[in-house]
Enzyme design. Structure first.
Site, PDB file in Angstrom:
ATOM      1  N   THR A 158     -16.673  -3.233  -0.784  1.00 40.28           N
ATOM      2  CA  THR A 158     -15.861  -2.022  -0.975  1.00 40.28           C
ATOM      3  C   THR A 158     -16.702  -0.890  -1.549  1.00 40.28           C
ATOM      4  O   THR A 158     -16.595   0.263  -1.101  1.00 40.28           O
ATOM      5  CB  THR A 158     -14.694  -2.321  -1.947  1.00 40.28           C
ATOM      6  OG1 THR A 158     -14.030  -3.498  -1.495  1.00 40.28           O
ATOM      7  CG2 THR A 158     -13.726  -1.163  -2.027  1.00 40.28           C
TER       8      THR A 158
ATOM      9  N   ALA B  50     -11.210 -22.780   4.079  1.00 40.24           N
ATOM     10  CA  ALA B  50      -9.824 -23.054   3.672  1.00 40.24           C
ATOM     11  C   ALA B  50      -9.674 -23.349   2.181  1.00 40.24           C
ATOM     12  O   ALA B  50      -8.620 -23.096   1.603  1.00 40.24           O
ATOM     13  CB  ALA B  50      -9.278 -24.229   4.490  1.00 40.24           C
TER      14      ALA B  50
ATOM     15  N   GLY C 222     -11.367 -21.943  -0.221  1.00 37.95           N
ATOM     16  CA  GLY C 222     -11.820 -20.796  -1.019  1.00 37.95           C
ATOM     17  C   GLY C 222     -10.653 -20.021  -1.620  1.00 37.95           C
ATOM     18  O   GLY C 222      -9.481 -20.265  -1.291  1.00 37.95           O
TER      19      GLY C 222
ATOM     20  N   THR D 102     -18.136 -10.273   2.852  1.00 35.31           N
ATOM     21  CA  THR D 102     -19.013  -9.152   2.484  1.00 35.31           C
ATOM     22  C   THR D 102     -20.453  -9.673   2.310  1.00 35.31           C
ATOM     23  O   THR D 102     -20.704 -10.872   2.427  1.00 35.31           O
ATOM     24  CB  THR D 102     -18.521  -8.486   1.186  1.00 35.31           C
ATOM     25  OG1 THR D 102     -18.460  -9.483   0.159  1.00 35.31           O
ATOM     26  CG2 THR D 102     -17.162  -7.856   1.374  1.00 35.31           C
TER      27      THR D 102
ATOM     28  N   MET E 230      -9.775 -16.881  -1.114  1.00 36.05           N
ATOM     29  CA  MET E 230      -9.054 -16.160  -0.065  1.00 36.05           C
ATOM     30  C   MET E 230      -8.460 -17.131   0.956  1.00 36.05           C
ATOM     31  O   MET E 230      -7.363 -16.900   1.469  1.00 36.05           O
ATOM     32  CB  MET E 230      -9.977 -15.135   0.614  1.00 36.05           C
ATOM     33  CG  MET E 230     -10.212 -13.887  -0.212  1.00 36.05           C
ATOM     34  SD  MET E 230      -8.670 -13.038  -0.644  1.00 36.05           S
ATOM     35  CE  MET E 230      -8.023 -12.646   0.978  1.00 36.05           C
TER      36      MET E 230
ATOM     37  N   GLY F 118     -13.390 -10.665   6.608  1.00 37.10           N
ATOM     38  CA  GLY F 118     -13.374 -10.044   5.283  1.00 37.10           C
ATOM     39  C   GLY F 118     -14.648 -10.291   4.512  1.00 37.10           C
ATOM     40  O   GLY F 118     -14.876  -9.688   3.464  1.00 37.10           O
TER      41      GLY F 118
ATOM     42  N   HIS G 155     -15.764  -7.106 -10.724  1.00 30.95           N
ATOM     43  CA  HIS G 155     -15.176  -8.275 -10.062  1.00 30.95           C
ATOM     44  C   HIS G 155     -15.292  -9.503 -10.958  1.00 30.95           C
ATOM     45  O   HIS G 155     -16.078  -9.513 -11.910  1.00 30.95           O
ATOM     46  CB  HIS G 155     -15.884  -8.561  -8.728  1.00 30.95           C
ATOM     47  CG  HIS G 155     -15.455  -7.665  -7.614  1.00 30.95           C
ATOM     48  ND1 HIS G 155     -16.054  -6.453  -7.383  1.00 30.95           N
ATOM     49  CD2 HIS G 155     -14.479  -7.785  -6.671  1.00 30.95           C
ATOM     50  CE1 HIS G 155     -15.458  -5.862  -6.349  1.00 30.95           C
ATOM     51  NE2 HIS G 155     -14.505  -6.641  -5.903  1.00 30.95           N
TER      52      HIS G 155
ATOM     53  N   LYS H 276     -18.027 -13.937  -8.044  1.00 27.40           N
ATOM     54  CA  LYS H 276     -18.489 -13.153  -6.892  1.00 27.40           C
ATOM     55  C   LYS H 276     -20.015 -13.252  -6.768  1.00 27.40           C
ATOM     56  O   LYS H 276     -20.727 -13.117  -7.757  1.00 27.40           O
ATOM     57  CB  LYS H 276     -18.046 -11.688  -7.025  1.00 27.40           C
ATOM     58  CG  LYS H 276     -18.364 -10.861  -5.783  1.00 27.40           C
ATOM     59  CD  LYS H 276     -17.550  -9.595  -5.722  1.00 27.40           C
ATOM     60  CE  LYS H 276     -17.911  -8.743  -4.510  1.00 27.40           C
ATOM     61  NZ  LYS H 276     -17.607  -9.421  -3.231  1.00 27.40           N
TER      62      LYS H 276
ATOM     63  N   ASN I 166     -12.749  -4.374   2.593  1.00 26.94           N
ATOM     64  CA  ASN I 166     -11.532  -4.391   1.784  1.00 26.94           C
ATOM     65  C   ASN I 166     -10.345  -4.178   2.716  1.00 26.94           C
ATOM     66  O   ASN I 166     -10.318  -3.215   3.480  1.00 26.94           O
ATOM     67  CB  ASN I 166     -11.573  -3.295   0.703  1.00 26.94           C
ATOM     68  CG  ASN I 166     -10.545  -3.519  -0.367  1.00 26.94           C
ATOM     69  OD1 ASN I 166      -9.359  -3.593  -0.077  1.00 26.94           O
ATOM     70  ND2 ASN I 166     -10.990  -3.638  -1.602  1.00 26.94           N
TER      71      ASN I 166
HETATM   72  N1  LIG Z   1     -12.487  -7.809   2.701  1.00 26.06           N
HETATM   73  C1  LIG Z   1     -11.687  -8.092   1.685  1.00 26.06           C
HETATM   74  O1  LIG Z   1     -10.595  -7.496   1.515  1.00 26.06           O
HETATM   75  C2  LIG Z   1     -12.097  -9.180   0.748  1.00 26.06           C
HETATM   76  C3  LIG Z   1     -13.307  -9.788   0.919  1.00 26.06           C
HETATM   77  N2  LIG Z   1     -13.666 -10.867   0.160  1.00 26.06           N
HETATM   78  C4  LIG Z   1     -14.901 -11.528   0.537  1.00 26.06           C
HETATM   79  O2  LIG Z   1     -14.586 -12.777   1.139  1.00 26.06           O
HETATM   80  C5  LIG Z   1     -15.614 -13.721   0.905  1.00 26.06           C
HETATM   81  C6  LIG Z   1     -15.029 -14.983   0.287  1.00 26.06           C
HETATM   82  O3  LIG Z   1     -14.481 -14.688  -0.984  1.00 26.06           O
HETATM   83  P1  LIG Z   1     -13.764 -15.820  -1.855  1.00 26.06           P
HETATM   84  O4  LIG Z   1     -12.626 -16.423  -1.099  1.00 26.06           O
HETATM   85  O5  LIG Z   1     -13.505 -15.217  -3.175  1.00 26.06           O
HETATM   86  O6  LIG Z   1     -14.965 -16.886  -1.986  1.00 26.06           O
HETATM   87  P2  LIG Z   1     -14.907 -18.466  -2.180  1.00 26.06           P
HETATM   88  O7  LIG Z   1     -16.282 -18.870  -2.598  1.00 26.06           O
HETATM   89  O8  LIG Z   1     -13.745 -18.840  -3.042  1.00 26.06           O
HETATM   90  O9  LIG Z   1     -14.601 -19.019  -0.722  1.00 26.06           O
HETATM   91  C7  LIG Z   1     -15.533 -19.010   0.327  1.00 26.06           C
HETATM   92  C8  LIG Z   1     -15.217 -20.162   1.241  1.00 26.06           C
HETATM   93  O10 LIG Z   1     -16.080 -20.112   2.365  1.00 26.06           O
HETATM   94  C9  LIG Z   1     -16.681 -21.391   2.557  1.00 26.06           C
HETATM   95  N3  LIG Z   1     -18.028 -21.265   3.137  1.00 26.06           N
HETATM   96  C10 LIG Z   1     -19.068 -20.592   2.628  1.00 26.06           C
HETATM   97  N4  LIG Z   1     -20.160 -20.749   3.409  1.00 26.06           N
HETATM   98  C11 LIG Z   1     -19.766 -21.549   4.425  1.00 26.06           C
HETATM   99  C12 LIG Z   1     -20.420 -22.096   5.561  1.00 26.06           C
HETATM  100  N5  LIG Z   1     -21.737 -21.825   5.797  1.00 26.06           N
HETATM  101  N6  LIG Z   1     -19.716 -22.861   6.418  1.00 26.06           N
HETATM  102  C13 LIG Z   1     -18.397 -23.124   6.185  1.00 26.06           C
HETATM  103  N7  LIG Z   1     -17.733 -22.657   5.109  1.00 26.06           N
HETATM  104  C14 LIG Z   1     -18.402 -21.876   4.255  1.00 26.06           C
HETATM  105  C15 LIG Z   1     -16.764 -21.960   1.143  1.00 26.06           C
HETATM  106  O11 LIG Z   1     -16.945 -23.360   1.192  1.00 26.06           O
HETATM  107  P3  LIG Z   1     -17.840 -24.089   0.051  1.00 26.06           P
HETATM  108  O12 LIG Z   1     -17.001 -23.984  -1.183  1.00 26.06           O
HETATM  109  O13 LIG Z   1     -18.023 -25.454   0.574  1.00 26.06           O
HETATM  110  O14 LIG Z   1     -19.114 -23.289  -0.050  1.00 26.06           O
HETATM  111  C16 LIG Z   1     -15.423 -21.525   0.575  1.00 26.06           C
HETATM  112  O15 LIG Z   1     -14.403 -22.392   0.977  1.00 26.06           O
HETATM  113  C17 LIG Z   1     -16.641 -12.989   0.028  1.00 26.06           C
HETATM  114  O16 LIG Z   1     -17.643 -12.451   0.866  1.00 26.06           O
HETATM  115  C18 LIG Z   1     -15.823 -11.864  -0.610  1.00 26.06           C
HETATM  116  O17 LIG Z   1     -16.590 -10.767  -0.997  1.00 26.06           O
HETATM  117  C19 LIG Z   1     -12.859 -11.355  -0.820  1.00 26.06           C
HETATM  118  C20 LIG Z   1     -11.660 -10.762  -1.066  1.00 26.06           C
HETATM  119  C21 LIG Z   1     -11.179  -9.616  -0.329  1.00 26.06           C
HETATM  120  O1  LIG Z   2     -15.223 -11.012  -3.692  1.00 30.07           O
HETATM  121  C1  LIG Z   2     -14.107 -10.508  -3.937  1.00 30.07           C
HETATM  122  O2  LIG Z   2     -13.274 -11.045  -4.666  1.00 30.07           O
HETATM  123  C2  LIG Z   2     -13.785  -9.227  -3.296  1.00 30.07           C
HETATM  124  N1  LIG Z   2     -14.604  -8.774  -2.404  1.00 30.07           N
HETATM  125  C3  LIG Z   2     -14.458  -7.598  -1.629  1.00 30.07           C
HETATM  126  C4  LIG Z   2     -15.638  -6.681  -1.845  1.00 30.07           C
HETATM  127  O3  LIG Z   2     -16.791  -7.173  -1.886  1.00 30.07           O
HETATM  128  O4  LIG Z   2     -15.436  -5.472  -1.950  1.00 30.07           O
HETATM  129  C5  LIG Z   2     -13.114  -6.944  -1.758  1.00 30.07           C
HETATM  130  C6  LIG Z   2     -12.427  -7.118  -3.061  1.00 30.07           C
HETATM  131  O5  LIG Z   2     -12.884  -6.163  -3.961  1.00 30.07           O
HETATM  132  C7  LIG Z   2     -12.534  -8.529  -3.630  1.00 30.07           C
END
Ligand SMILES: NC(=O)C1=CN([C@@H]2O[C@H](COP(=O)(O)OP(=O)(O)OC[C@H]3O[C@@H](n4cnc5c(N)ncnc54)[C@H](OP(=O)(O)O)[C@@H]3O)[C@@H](O)[C@H]2O)C=CC1
Ligand SMILES: O=C(O)C1=N[C@H](C(=O)O)C[C@H](O)C1
Length: 277
Positions: A176, A19, A21, A110, A23, A108, A165, A169, A134
């Protein structure tokens, strides 16, 4: 603020993992404004300083009536869908709980390895899993275009996937980029695993015909940029997607959670959700 109308309306209840993070927070903002779904839970890892706080206040705004919890079992048990953008280890653990709750799991995250995917496959025997590296319409359209262009061009056209990115990241190549590479390989009737060349350095030797190369740039606040380059003799085709707002991904994920409500167990992707075949 969550209002009683939202609860009484029977809108699907959604739990957001990670929550705090990037996203996670984006999803929570959109869900609180949604007239199609309602936020029923916000999860963080045990020990996180947001646990026990109202999610709206933790995000710097007004209280919304949802307390951040580290009790994934209890929260997921009352969800119709879980939207999960966290880490591979967390996603695998959430998949087991989501399967037990027979809730839709939108993933989502990755950077998942083959062993993680095997766990997801097992979980999908009990409930729908919708996973995509993505969630945007643009990238999912680009996958089809990449497949088509790769199929139309011969092996004398070199394929390179370049992505950029933000500095936070943690995985490369991006999810993607790997999906685009997979689409290009499919276009050529092959598997990416057999053609993939990771980031180059040093004396690499000449480029192997038919290979698919990957390069990653990390810096600043770049939301996500992907180029698929087809480099021929005397000309180049570049298929490009630029994401400028991560709300794009969150909207796609919420759409997937709603789409999944009447689906049976199984593995789905955004092409299914968007009707792209
Ligand atoms: N498919 C799509 O369209 C997209 C995919 N992504 C992917 O989404 C993922 C998250 O991205 P983003 O939001 O930027 O990353 P962030 O690091 O901002 O957020 C990740 C969140 O997950 C939590 N988390 C990580 N590990 C654990 C765990 N073991 N148990 C509980 N909570 C956990 C983190 O908590 P803590 O801070 O405590 O570690 C943090 O709150 C990445 O893999 C990214 O590549 C992102 C954007 C678009
Ligand atoms: O980590 C990100 O921010 C994103 N991750 C996804 C990926 O690994 O492709 C999607 C998007 O590009 C943003």
């Amino acid at each position: 603020m969550i209002d009683s109308q939202q609860v009484e309306s029977g809108l699907p209840g959604i739990v957001v993992t990670g929550a705090s993070g990037r996203m996670g927070q984006m999803l929570i903002r959109l869900l609180l404004e949604s007239d199609q779904a309602r936020l029923v839970g916000a999860l963080e890892r045990p020990g996180h300083d947001w646990v026990g706080r109202d999610i709206g206040e933790a995000m710097g705004g007004a209280a919304v009536g949802v307390t951040v919890s580290d009790d994934a079992v209890t929260e997921i048990a009352r969800a119709q869908a879980v939207i999960d953008f966290t880490s591979p280890a967390a996603t695998v653990a959430f998949a087991e709980l989501t399967a037990q709750a027979r809730a839709v799991h939108v993933i989502g995250t990755t950077g998942l390895e083959e062993s993680d995917l095997a766990h997801l496959k097992a979980a999908a025997r009990h409930a729908p899993i919708i996973r995509a590296g993505n969630m945007s319409l643009g990238v999912n359209l680009l996958l089809g275009l990449t497949r088509k262009v790769a199929a139309a061009l011969g092996e004398d056209w070199d394929i390179e996937v370049v992505e950029a990115h933000h500095r936070h990241k943690v995985d490369a190549p991006s999810g993607t980029a790997l999906m685009l590479g997979e689409a290009a390989a499919e276009g050529r009737g092959a598997r990416l695993a057999d053609l993939r060349v990771p980031a180059r350095e040093g004396i690499t030797g000449v480029r192997e015909t038919g290979s698919i190369g990957f390069s990653a740039i990390r810096g600043g606040d770049v939301v996500g940029e992907h180029d698929v380059i087809f480099a021929g003799a005397g000309e180049r085709i570049v298929l490009r997607h630029l994401a400028t707002d991560r709300a794009l991904f969150a909207r796609g994920a919420i759409r997937a959670a709603l789409w999944g409500q009447d689906k049976g167990p199984g593995e789905y992707d955004m092409a299914d959700v968007l009707g792209l075949g």
